[in-house]
Design a protein around this motif. Structure first.
Motif, PDB file in Angstrom:
ATOM      1  N   VAL A  25       0.834  -1.202   0.000  1.00 53.02           N
ATOM      2  CA  VAL A  25       0.000   0.000   0.000  1.00 53.02           C
ATOM      3  C   VAL A  25       0.870   1.254   0.000  1.00 53.02           C
ATOM      4  O   VAL A  25       0.626   2.200  -0.752  1.00 53.02           O
ATOM      5  CB  VAL A  25      -0.954   0.009   1.209  1.00 53.02           C
ATOM      6  CG1 VAL A  25      -1.641   1.365   1.339  1.00 53.02           C
ATOM      7  CG2 VAL A  25      -2.011  -1.089   1.064  1.00 53.02           C
ATOM      8  N   THR A  26       1.892   1.271   0.845  1.00 50.58           N
ATOM      9  CA  THR A  26       2.735   2.466   0.960  1.00 50.58           C
ATOM     10  C   THR A  26       3.727   2.613  -0.187  1.00 50.58           C
ATOM     11  O   THR A  26       4.342   3.671  -0.328  1.00 50.58           O
ATOM     12  CB  THR A  26       3.518   2.456   2.287  1.00 50.58           C
ATOM     13  OG1 THR A  26       4.299   1.255   2.374  1.00 50.58           O
ATOM     14  CG2 THR A  26       2.578   2.535   3.479  1.00 50.58           C
ATOM     15  N   ALA A  27       3.882   1.579  -1.007  1.00 53.74           N
ATOM     16  CA  ALA A  27       4.836   1.659  -2.125  1.00 53.74           C
ATOM     17  C   ALA A  27       4.508   2.786  -3.092  1.00 53.74           C
ATOM     18  O   ALA A  27       5.371   3.231  -3.850  1.00 53.74           O
ATOM     19  CB  ALA A  27       4.879   0.322  -2.869  1.00 53.74           C
ATOM     20  N   VAL A  28       3.281   3.274  -3.041  1.00 52.43           N
ATOM     21  CA  VAL A  28       2.862   4.360  -3.938  1.00 52.43           C
ATOM     22  C   VAL A  28       3.655   5.635  -3.688  1.00 52.43           C
ATOM     23  O   VAL A  28       3.688   6.531  -4.539  1.00 52.43           O
ATOM     24  CB  VAL A  28       1.341   4.604  -3.790  1.00 52.43           C
ATOM     25  CG1 VAL A  28       1.032   5.253  -2.443  1.00 52.43           C
ATOM     26  CG2 VAL A  28       0.806   5.451  -4.921  1.00 52.43           C
ATOM     27  N   PHE A  29       4.314   5.740  -2.548  1.00 52.29           N
ATOM     28  CA  PHE A  29       5.078   6.964  -2.246  1.00 52.29           C
ATOM     29  C   PHE A  29       6.182   7.203  -3.270  1.00 52.29           C
ATOM     30  O   PHE A  29       6.536   8.349  -3.567  1.00 52.29           O
ATOM     31  CB  PHE A  29       5.680   6.881  -0.836  1.00 52.29           C
ATOM     32  CG  PHE A  29       7.009   6.167  -0.764  1.00 52.29           C
ATOM     33  CD1 PHE A  29       8.197   6.877  -0.859  1.00 52.29           C
ATOM     34  CD2 PHE A  29       7.069   4.789  -0.590  1.00 52.29           C
ATOM     35  CE1 PHE A  29       9.429   6.222  -0.789  1.00 52.29           C
ATOM     36  CE2 PHE A  29       8.289   4.133  -0.515  1.00 52.29           C
ATOM     37  CZ  PHE A  29       9.471   4.846  -0.616  1.00 52.29           C
ATOM     38  N   GLN A  30       6.721   6.129  -3.843  1.00 53.17           N
ATOM     39  CA  GLN A  30       7.830   6.263  -4.771  1.00 53.17           C
ATOM     40  C   GLN A  30       7.437   7.003  -6.045  1.00 53.17           C
ATOM     41  O   GLN A  30       8.254   7.724  -6.630  1.00 53.17           O
ATOM     42  CB  GLN A  30       8.385   4.877  -5.121  1.00 53.17           C
ATOM     43  CG  GLN A  30       8.931   4.121  -3.921  1.00 53.17           C
ATOM     44  CD  GLN A  30       9.448   2.743  -4.295  1.00 53.17           C
ATOM     45  OE1 GLN A  30       9.676   2.423  -5.452  1.00 53.17           O
ATOM     46  NE2 GLN A  30       9.654   1.905  -3.302  1.00 53.17           N
ATOM     47  N   SER A  31       6.198   6.825  -6.463  1.00 55.99           N
ATOM     48  CA  SER A  31       5.747   7.475  -7.693  1.00 55.99           C
ATOM     49  C   SER A  31       4.911   8.724  -7.436  1.00 55.99           C
ATOM     50  O   SER A  31       4.516   9.395  -8.392  1.00 55.99           O
ATOM     51  CB  SER A  31       4.914   6.480  -8.528  1.00 55.99           C
ATOM     52  OG  SER A  31       3.793   6.022  -7.792  1.00 55.99           O
ATOM     53  N   THR A  32       4.666   9.043  -6.188  1.00 52.70           N
ATOM     54  CA  THR A  32       3.788  10.176  -5.858  1.00 52.70           C
ATOM     55  C   THR A  32       4.536  11.325  -5.177  1.00 52.70           C
ATOM     56  O   THR A  32       4.361  12.488  -5.539  1.00 52.70           O
ATOM     57  CB  THR A  32       2.636   9.713  -4.943  1.00 52.70           C
ATOM     58  OG1 THR A  32       1.947   8.633  -5.551  1.00 52.70           O
ATOM     59  CG2 THR A  32       1.658  10.855  -4.695  1.00 52.70           C
TER      60      THR A  32
END
Length: 374
Positions: A25-32
């Motif tokens: 879920v938190t992996a989205v930080f890399q692209s955001t």
């Protein structure tokens, strides 16, 4: 509670399952988020510090079987039964979901329809990003009887399994780097946490008696230092690339964190079971679905992401939290409903209790804790 079981297993499975979902879920930080900002560094820390979940799953896999079989004879009939259950409750669900994710990937345009490549991906656990771990676990199931035999026959190996596992894992890194011995993800590269679990399962009663020792504080401090060092190195070596170090340094720090983090969580969950035994049945009702969560959550998360977008603004934290919560809730109800109404739920989500129990429904009356202390 039943003194013949390792009750902390349910808490370990629950925590590891929550970490797995949170990682993705938190992996989205890399692209955001913008690299270099405080928010980016914070989510990098969160996303990396919970990577101990793989070690926990590997550790408890060995704990369960070594605790059961160390003092039990494994003859040919028992060996057949052991492998039969692994095929039915691990291999079959894996194949079902591997085929599902292959079809899902074709439907969403991630891959083209190619049956040869599809077969190869299924055999190597590469049909979707989380399935590689099942490929690793299957290897451990295959070598378990050999390791069990060694532990029964060789006293030195039995006493120092966790240390031997660390040594073999580090040694394998150097050998494989020089000679490329094994081209795929091998169980040897995760032997440290596995033999730690084997050691705990073998000496479970002795380890349980030490949960309130001062050594627990020592292990906790060591795990915190190792975890912080692992995250720091990952950030500066592989994220912002501010300096370089030999690969074995990162490997050793990561291994120390995985082993110490898994071990201290075992002790902490044993303390929880000892102090608050009344919550064990409720935790168990969720923990028995941990394998199902592992198999199902990527597709649920993709569905949730369509309805809960994330942005780099001040709502990012709430949006990530919402994705995490909705993914957990939808996964639980999907598995629970399958368990309750599908005739053979074990073929989809692995071994499950005979009766589906809602998470707030205890399995049996909760007895006075003092009457059940061995």
């Amino acid at each position: 509670m039943n003194n013949n079981r390792i009750e902390s297993i349910y808490f370990l499975r629950l925590f590891a399952m929550l970490m797995v979902v949170l990682v993705h879920v938190t992996a989205v930080f890399q692209s955001t988020l913008t690299q270099g900002t405080d928010a980016y560094a914070t989510y990098h820390f969160i996303n990396r510090i919970i990577r101990v979940e793989a070690g926990i799953f590997i550790m408890i896999t060995a704990m369960v079987f070594f605790y059961k079989y160390m003092n039990q004879k494994m003859d040919l009939n028992e060996l057949k039964l052991y492998y039969k259950k692994r095929v039915m409750y691990i291999l079959v669900p894996y194949l079902v979901w591997a085929v599902f994710y292959e079809a899902f990937s074709v439907y969403t345009g991630l891959v083209e329809l190619n049956f040869v490549e599809m077969t190869w991906r299924i055999l190597q656990g590469e049909s979707f990003y989380q399935l590689h771990f099942i490929f690793l676990i299957v290897q451990f199931y295959l070598v378990f009887p050999i390791l069990l035999y060694a532990a029964k026959k060789i006293t030195f190996f039995r006493r120092y399994m966790w240390l031997i596992g660390i040594g073999i894992e580090v040694g394998f890194y150097f050998l494989n780097r020089e000679f490329s011995l094994i081209p795929f993800n091998s169980f040897i590269s995760s032997l440290g946490p596995y033999l730690l679990g084997a050691w705990i399962g073998t000496y479970y009663l002795k380890q349980k008696a030490k949960i309130y020792n001062r050594s627990t504080i020592g292990w906790l401090l060591f795990a915190i230092i190792a975890g912080a060092s692992f995250v720091y190195l990952n950030y500066h070596l592989y994220t912002v690339a501010s300096f370089t170090l030999p690969g074995y340094v990162y490997l050793v720090v990561n291994l120390f964190y995985i082993v110490s983090g898994s071990f201290i969580l075992f002790r902490l969950t044993e303390i929880i079971c000892d102090r608050w035994p009344g919550i064990i049945p409720y935790v168990k009702n969720i923990a028995v679905y941990s394998f199902g969560f592992y198999l199902l959550h990527p597709v649920i998360l993709k569905v949730v992401a369509q309805f809960v977008p994330v942005s780099a603004g001040e709502w990012f934290h709430m949006e990530v939290a919402a994705r995490f919560l909705f993914t957990l809730v939808l996964c639980y109800f999907a598995i629970y409903m399958t368990h309750r109404f599908f005739p053979y739920p074990g073929l989809i989500f692995g071994k499950l209790p005979k009766k589906a129990r809602f998470f707030i429904t205890p399995e049996k009356p909760i007895f006075d804790h003092q009457k059940n202390v061995s």
